[in-house]
Design a protein around this motif. Structure first.
Motif, PDB file in Angstrom:
ATOM      1  N   GLU A  55       0.815  -1.222   0.000  1.00  0.00           N
ATOM      2  CA  GLU A  55       0.000   0.000   0.000  1.00  0.00           C
ATOM      3  C   GLU A  55       0.841   1.262   0.000  1.00  0.00           C
ATOM      4  OE1 GLU A  55      -3.197   0.411   2.767  1.00  0.00           O
ATOM      5  OE2 GLU A  55      -4.032  -1.532   2.228  1.00  0.00           O
ATOM      6  N   ILE A  59       0.954   6.241  -1.833  1.00  0.00           N
ATOM      7  CA  ILE A  59       0.801   7.346  -0.887  1.00  0.00           C
ATOM      8  C   ILE A  59       1.985   8.300  -0.952  1.00  0.00           C
ATOM      9  CG2 ILE A  59      -0.823   6.234   0.693  1.00  0.00           C
ATOM     10  CD1 ILE A  59       1.317   5.225   2.367  1.00  0.00           C
ATOM     11  N   LEU A  66      10.872   0.732   9.762  1.00  0.00           N
ATOM     12  CA  LEU A  66      10.701   0.686  11.222  1.00  0.00           C
ATOM     13  C   LEU A  66      11.781  -0.133  11.916  1.00  0.00           C
ATOM     14  CD1 LEU A  66       6.813   0.351  11.592  1.00  0.00           C
ATOM     15  CD2 LEU A  66       8.215   2.425  11.598  1.00  0.00           C
ATOM     16  N   LEU A  69      14.462   2.446  13.706  1.00  0.00           N
ATOM     17  CA  LEU A  69      14.030   3.444  14.701  1.00  0.00           C
ATOM     18  C   LEU A  69      15.130   3.692  15.744  1.00  0.00           C
ATOM     19  CD1 LEU A  69      10.355   2.206  15.207  1.00  0.00           C
ATOM     20  CD2 LEU A  69      11.005   4.490  14.414  1.00  0.00           C
ATOM     21  N   VAL A  86       2.105   6.325  16.945  1.00  0.00           N
ATOM     22  CA  VAL A  86       1.143   5.343  16.449  1.00  0.00           C
ATOM     23  C   VAL A  86      -0.264   5.664  16.956  1.00  0.00           C
ATOM     24  CG1 VAL A  86       0.502   2.892  16.503  1.00  0.00           C
ATOM     25  CG2 VAL A  86       2.888   3.553  16.182  1.00  0.00           C
ATOM     26  N   LYS A  92       2.369  14.861  12.432  1.00  0.00           N
ATOM     27  CA  LYS A  92       3.097  14.187  11.361  1.00  0.00           C
ATOM     28  C   LYS A  92       3.752  15.222  10.460  1.00  0.00           C
ATOM     29  CE  LYS A  92      -0.067  10.281  11.136  1.00  0.00           C
ATOM     30  NZ  LYS A  92      -1.382  10.765  11.563  1.00  0.00           N
ATOM     31  N   ASP A  93       4.823  14.787   9.761  1.00  0.00           N
ATOM     32  CA  ASP A  93       5.465  15.676   8.791  1.00  0.00           C
ATOM     33  C   ASP A  93       4.425  16.125   7.776  1.00  0.00           C
ATOM     34  OD1 ASP A  93       7.772  15.183  10.090  1.00  0.00           O
ATOM     35  OD2 ASP A  93       8.584  13.764   8.621  1.00  0.00           O
ATOM     36  N   ASP A  94       3.604  15.184   7.370  1.00  0.00           N
ATOM     37  CA  ASP A  94       2.569  15.469   6.387  1.00  0.00           C
ATOM     38  C   ASP A  94       1.217  15.213   7.062  1.00  0.00           C
ATOM     39  OD1 ASP A  94       0.712  15.438   4.410  1.00  0.00           O
ATOM     40  OD2 ASP A  94       1.574  13.747   3.302  1.00  0.00           O
ATOM     41  N   PRO A 100      -2.575   5.692   9.808  1.00  0.00           N
ATOM     42  CA  PRO A 100      -3.782   5.862  10.623  1.00  0.00           C
ATOM     43  C   PRO A 100      -3.435   6.291  12.048  1.00  0.00           C
ATOM     44  CG  PRO A 100      -3.632   3.634   9.648  1.00  0.00           C
ATOM     45  CD  PRO A 100      -2.311   4.297   9.460  1.00  0.00           C
ATOM     46  N   LEU A 128       2.966  -5.088  20.772  1.00  0.00           N
ATOM     47  CA  LEU A 128       3.375  -4.504  19.493  1.00  0.00           C
ATOM     48  C   LEU A 128       4.712  -3.768  19.653  1.00  0.00           C
ATOM     49  CD1 LEU A 128       2.679  -3.809  16.532  1.00  0.00           C
ATOM     50  CD2 LEU A 128       1.428  -1.829  17.369  1.00  0.00           C
ATOM     51  N   LEU A 132       8.326  -4.505  17.856  1.00  0.00           N
ATOM     52  CA  LEU A 132       9.089  -3.492  17.115  1.00  0.00           C
ATOM     53  C   LEU A 132      10.497  -3.354  17.690  1.00  0.00           C
ATOM     54  CD1 LEU A 132       6.378  -0.733  16.538  1.00  0.00           C
ATOM     55  CD2 LEU A 132       7.334  -2.297  14.847  1.00  0.00           C
TER      56      LEU A 132
HETATM   57  C1  HEC Z   1      -1.807   3.142   5.475  1.00  0.00           C
HETATM   58  C2  HEC Z   1      -0.375   3.024   5.659  1.00  0.00           C
HETATM   59  C3  HEC Z   1       0.199   2.880   7.061  1.00  0.00           C
HETATM   60  C4  HEC Z   1      -0.174   1.968   8.037  1.00  0.00           C
HETATM   61  C5  HEC Z   1      -1.290   0.939   7.974  1.00  0.00           C
HETATM   62  C6  HEC Z   1       0.727   2.197   9.147  1.00  0.00           C
HETATM   63  N1  HEC Z   1       1.606   3.199   8.873  1.00  0.00           N
HETATM   64 FE1  HEC Z   1       3.072   3.906  10.087  1.00  0.00          FE
HETATM   65  N2  HEC Z   1       3.523   5.352   8.727  1.00  0.00           N
HETATM   66  C7  HEC Z   1       2.927   5.495   7.484  1.00  0.00           C
HETATM   67  C8  HEC Z   1       3.438   6.713   6.853  1.00  0.00           C
HETATM   68  C9  HEC Z   1       3.022   7.230   5.467  1.00  0.00           C
HETATM   69  C10 HEC Z   1       4.362   7.291   7.764  1.00  0.00           C
HETATM   70  C11 HEC Z   1       5.143   8.597   7.606  1.00  0.00           C
HETATM   71  C12 HEC Z   1       4.266   9.670   8.207  1.00  0.00           C
HETATM   72  C13 HEC Z   1       4.919  10.986   8.349  1.00  0.00           C
HETATM   73  O1  HEC Z   1       6.136  11.023   8.616  1.00  0.00           O
HETATM   74  O2  HEC Z   1       4.220  11.989   8.221  1.00  0.00           O
HETATM   75  C14 HEC Z   1       4.386   6.395   8.928  1.00  0.00           C
HETATM   76  C15 HEC Z   1       5.178   6.617  10.042  1.00  0.00           C
HETATM   77  C16 HEC Z   1       5.287   5.738  11.112  1.00  0.00           C
HETATM   78  C17 HEC Z   1       6.177   5.923  12.242  1.00  0.00           C
HETATM   79  C18 HEC Z   1       7.151   7.081  12.446  1.00  0.00           C
HETATM   80  C19 HEC Z   1       8.521   6.607  12.054  1.00  0.00           C
HETATM   81  C20 HEC Z   1       9.561   7.685  12.073  1.00  0.00           C
HETATM   82  O3  HEC Z   1      10.746   7.321  12.068  1.00  0.00           O
HETATM   83  O4  HEC Z   1       9.209   8.878  12.060  1.00  0.00           O
HETATM   84  C21 HEC Z   1       5.992   4.863  13.082  1.00  0.00           C
HETATM   85  C22 HEC Z   1       6.709   4.584  14.396  1.00  0.00           C
HETATM   86  C23 HEC Z   1       4.979   4.027  12.472  1.00  0.00           C
HETATM   87  N3  HEC Z   1       4.562   4.587  11.285  1.00  0.00           N
HETATM   88  C24 HEC Z   1       4.523   2.842  13.012  1.00  0.00           C
HETATM   89  C25 HEC Z   1       3.413   2.148  12.540  1.00  0.00           C
HETATM   90  C26 HEC Z   1       2.833   1.008  13.215  1.00  0.00           C
HETATM   91  C27 HEC Z   1       3.387   0.371  14.480  1.00  0.00           C
HETATM   92  C28 HEC Z   1       1.739   0.639  12.489  1.00  0.00           C
HETATM   93  C29 HEC Z   1       0.736  -0.450  12.801  1.00  0.00           C
HETATM   94  C30 HEC Z   1       0.127  -0.415  14.120  1.00  0.00           C
HETATM   95  C31 HEC Z   1       1.652   1.530  11.331  1.00  0.00           C
HETATM   96  N4  HEC Z   1       2.685   2.430  11.412  1.00  0.00           N
HETATM   97  C32 HEC Z   1       0.695   1.456  10.338  1.00  0.00           C
HETATM   98  C33 HEC Z   1       1.980   4.652   6.925  1.00  0.00           C
HETATM   99  C34 HEC Z   1       1.310   3.644   7.594  1.00  0.00           C
END
Ligand code: HEC
Length: 137
Positions: A55, A59, A66, A69, A86, A92-94, A100, A128, A132
């Motif tokens: 997915e 986007i 991850l 980290l 989470v 968020k940056d964006d 979610p 969780l 991680l």
């Molecule tokens: C629909 C897609 C999507 C799903 C599902 C998703 N993520 Fe993310 N995740 C992203 C995106 C896109 C970013 C970057 C967001 C930003 O920086 O603005 C992100 C960023 C992160 C970050 C920040 C990492 C950093 O170094 O800044 C963490 C931690 C993270 N996700 C953990 C998780 C975990 C744990 C789950 C499941 C519980 C999860 N994500 C589910 C898309 C997703």
């Protein structure tokens, strides 16, 4: 002398049991965390946490790797940051990023029939985070 060796032996057995129990609990938590991760996160962050889940292609902001980290945080796993990010408590940056906010949506793939009332249970979230932490490089 004899009594003492029985005592020592007993103490060792107790310590051994305690240690084994802890590592079984930890392994159990990590396994359970892995299941939650696979259902809720892998589609974007990849099967092994390295990013590029199916997915992620459509986007704007790529889901970060991850497994890096800790490396990006001077070698220490940023547990509190991950928890807050989470749950959707950090900016968020964006602001339109696809990630979610799990405090809002709950673990809807773990509980598809609306179990846990859409809330993220503390025990699930701890598992969780343990998972991680275990996959950090
Ligand atoms: C629909 C897609 C999507 C799903 C599902 C998703 N993520 Fe993310 N995740 C992203 C995106 C896109 C970013 C970057 C967001 C930003 O920086 O603005 C992100 C960023 C992160 C970050 C920040 C990492 C950093 O170094 O800044 C963490 C931690 C993270 N996700 C953990 C998780 C975990 C744990 C789950 C499941 C519980 C999860 N994500 C589910 C898309 C997703």
């Amino acid at each position: 002398m004899h009594a003492r060796s029985i005592l020592t032996g007993g103490l060792c057995a107790i310590l051994l049991t305690a240690c084994t129990q802890t590592s079984i609990d930890t392994r159990h938590a990590i396994k359970r965390g892995q299941v939650i991760y696979a259902k809720e996160c892998s589609q974007c962050h990849g099967v092994n946490g390295e990013g590029a889940g199916p997915e992620s292609l459509g986007i704007g902001v790529a889901p970060p790797d991850l497994t890096g980290l800790s490396a990006r945080n001077d070698g220490a796993f940023p547990r509190e940051f991950v928890r807050r990010f989470v749950m959707g408590l950090l900016e968020k940056d964006d602001p339109d990023a696809a990630m979610p906010e799990f405090a809002q949506v709950g673990l809807r793939h773990v509980y598809p029939d609306g179990g846990a009332d859409g809330e993220v249970l503390e025990a699930d979230f701890t598992d969780l985070l343990d998972y991680l932490e275990a996959i950090q490089k």
